[in-house]
Design an enzyme around this catalytic site. Structure first.
Site, PDB file in Angstrom:
ATOM      1  N   LYS A  16       3.920  21.272  12.795  1.00 45.52           N
ATOM      2  CA  LYS A  16       3.995  22.441  13.678  1.00 45.52           C
ATOM      3  C   LYS A  16       2.577  22.838  14.066  1.00 45.52           C
ATOM      4  CE  LYS A  16       7.202  25.333  13.582  1.00 45.52           C
ATOM      5  NZ  LYS A  16       8.252  26.337  13.289  1.00 45.52           N
ATOM      6  N   ASP A  49      11.459  36.037   8.887  1.00 46.27           N
ATOM      7  CA  ASP A  49      11.957  35.559  10.175  1.00 46.27           C
ATOM      8  C   ASP A  49      13.192  34.671   9.989  1.00 46.27           C
ATOM      9  OD1 ASP A  49      12.055  35.312  12.933  1.00 46.27           O
ATOM     10  OD2 ASP A  49      10.718  33.581  12.987  1.00 46.27           O
TER      11      ASP A  49
END
Length: 553
Positions: free
Chosen positions: A68, A154
């Site tokens: 990522k 999240d």
């Protein structure tokens, strides 16, 4: 990686597991743009406000990973990213996607994570019971993270993945806090998080006060979406959704889908309470109730009464009389609940003692700890249901962490085994300590003890490994290997005719017997004490001359 043997309903569309390197690897490596250190970027898995996610091949360890790339604009963001990544990398649990490393390449900061070949829960179309099972497992994983001080912040269906065999993973630990800008509502939804699954305290910008109950809310909101097929709160803009999260009650699941069981609705609504103190206090408590449902037992969550709903709405509108009544009602409920407690202080002692026995924290040599813990657990049969469940769940979670190591080691290249010895030694000591603790304890703890045997066996295999050597047999005249023994046991051979090369023999005591049709057999010993890792040894000599056959490095 642990996986169930049969996939849950709705998971059949998941991709098949990819094992080997990509066929276009050599071609990809020719372009420097595809190379990040020893990783080769193969395929974009997704894009968002924080950057890109790539499916990549690790050329060193020969495995798939996910990389990522993050958009970090200043030095403070970089330091915060590194701090959060280090913290998240400490997490080891069968249902948490591991973080391997982080770094910077040509001005882009990246995070290397375990590659999970599966789908986000929101796309897996799970039936109700498999969905509940997945959320329960993720809650157990979150509890381990919370105990280490890591809050996800999240959670949403896209951050929970499930493999083709139905094994769920919590993804993206440590990233949410790194990429958010404190309480600003002007940033994009991707950067702030996903508003529909945010807790009210997050929506209000109370970033510094977030705790484990924030994740409990988001996990409840995720289960809401899985069982109803729609997000808890929707709107045309981010701000509109956030206002609803803070001020509006969620529509009960059974008003959207009447077939949702009442206990599941009760669990979801308790997890999604606006006020943190009304939610499940821990992720474990949420998992407990979900597992009660799966076991056809009564859940502890109760649907709110009409009176309590009215009181809560009045309280949110700051009506003084209603606020006073709500506080009085809470006090009465608290007194009643306290009067029914059976906590004798035993559980507090257990919680204090167990910290030193955690798999990741255990230090071999603490001889008194297992005996003390075993003494404590003699009371296990007489504990209350809640206390017994907490003890069993804690042991189960620690064993699952140990099992992940035990199942990972055999698949690692033998060249890495020497580096695993320290961890294997600690794992063996922990298994011995945990076995002592559980000795003679029955009930829900009895099935846990045998699981330690497999972990210990894997640790023993790593510790017994002393390296490998290569053996060449080049005697005259050419002979046949009649038998090769390792520690007294015959070793199967595909080829026995010399000249012969035997690769990847583990260092141990060996004896080889050479035979020739017209000559006497000759036995040659290779004691482990005279063998060195990575060395090639050659058996040479003339079988016709007594005493001439010898071993040369």
């Amino acid at each position: 990686m642990q996986e169930k043997s049969t996939p849950p309903s709705g998971a059949s569309q998941t991709k098949k597991r990819v094992e080997g390197p990509p066929p276009q690897l050599a071609q990809l490596q020719k372009d420097p743009a595809n190379c990040v250190q020893h990783y080769v970027l193969v395929e974009v898995l997704g894009r968002g406000g924080m950057g890109q996610v790539w499916k990549s091949w690790d050329t060193k360890l020969q495995r798939w990973v996910a990389i990522k790339f993050l958009t970090l604009e200043n030095e403070d963001s970089v330091k915060r990213f590194e701090r959060e990544a280090r913290l998240a990398a400490r997490l080891h649990h069968p249902n948490i996607a591991a973080i391997h490393e982080f770094g910077e390449h040509k001005g882009r900061h990246y995070l290397v994570m375990e590659f999970i070949d599966g789908l986000g829960l929101g796309k897996a179309a799970l039936a109700l019971r498999p969905a509940v099972e997945a959320i329960a497992k993720c809650a157990r994983a979150l509890e381990v993270a919370h105990q280490l001080g890591v809050i996800h912040r999240d959670l949403k269906p896209d951050n929970l993945m499930i493999t083709p065999a139905g094994w769920p993973y919590v993804m993206d630990f440590g990233l949410a806090k790194t990429v958010e800008t404190e309480a600003s509502l002007s940033v994009s939804g991707d950067v702030l998080g996903t508003p529909s699954f945010m807790s009210p305290e997050q929506a209000k910008g109370e970033i510094d006060s977030l705790d484990a109950r924030t994740d409990v809310y988001s996990l409840g909101a995720t289960l809401y979406a899985l069982v109803t097929g729609q997000k808890p709160f929707m709107g045309k803009t981010t701000v509109e959704i956030l206002v609803k999260v803070v001020n509006q009650d969620v529509v009960p699941p059974r008003k959207i889908k009447p077939e949702v069981p009442g206990p599941v609705e009760a669990v979801v609504l308790k997890a999604m309470e606006k006020e943190r103190d009304r939610r499940y206090p821990t992720a474990d408590a949420l998992a407990d109730d979900l597992e009660r449902f799966l076991g056809n037992a009564d859940v502890e969550a109760r649907l709110p009464s009409l009176t309590s709903l009215i009181v809560r709405r009045l309280k949110r509108n700051l009506v003084p009389a209603a606020l006073g009544f709500a506080l009085l009602l809470a006090a009465v409920i608290g007194i009643v609940a306290w009067s029914g407690r059976s906590d004798s202080g035993w559980i507090d002692t257990f919680r204090n003692e167990r910290q030193a026995l955690e798999y990741e924290a255990y230090k071999p040599g603490n001889a008194g700890l297992p005996a003390r813990m075993n003494g404590l657990l003699q009371k296990f049969p007489s504990l209350s249901a809640g206390e017994a469940r907490e003890v069993a769940d804690w042991f189960r979670a620690q064993i699952e962490i140990a099992e992940k190591d035990g199942k990972t080691w055999p698949g690692r290249p033998r060249s890495e085994w020497p580096m695993l010895k320290e961890g294997a030694s600690r794992a063996r000591a922990w298994c011995d300590a945990a076995s002592t603790v559980l000795q003679g304890i029955g009930g829900d703890l009895a099935p846990l003890a045998p699981r330690l045997v497999a972990v210990r066996r894997a640790a023993e295999a790593v510790l017994a490994y002393r390296g490998e050597f290569k053996l060449r047999v080049a005697v005259a005249p050419f002979a046949t290997v009649k038998e090769l023994k390792r520690a007294g046991q015959s070793v199967p051979l595909k080829d026995r005719q010399t000249p012969l090369v035997l690769d990847e023999l583990e260092i141990d005591d060996y004896e080889i017997e050479l035979s020739h049709p017209s000559l006497a057999s000759v036995k040659v010993s290779l004691p482990a004490s005279k063998l060195a890792d990575g060395t090639t040894y050659t058996i040479v000599g003339d079988l016709r001359k007594e005493g001439s056959v010898q071993v040369r490095p």
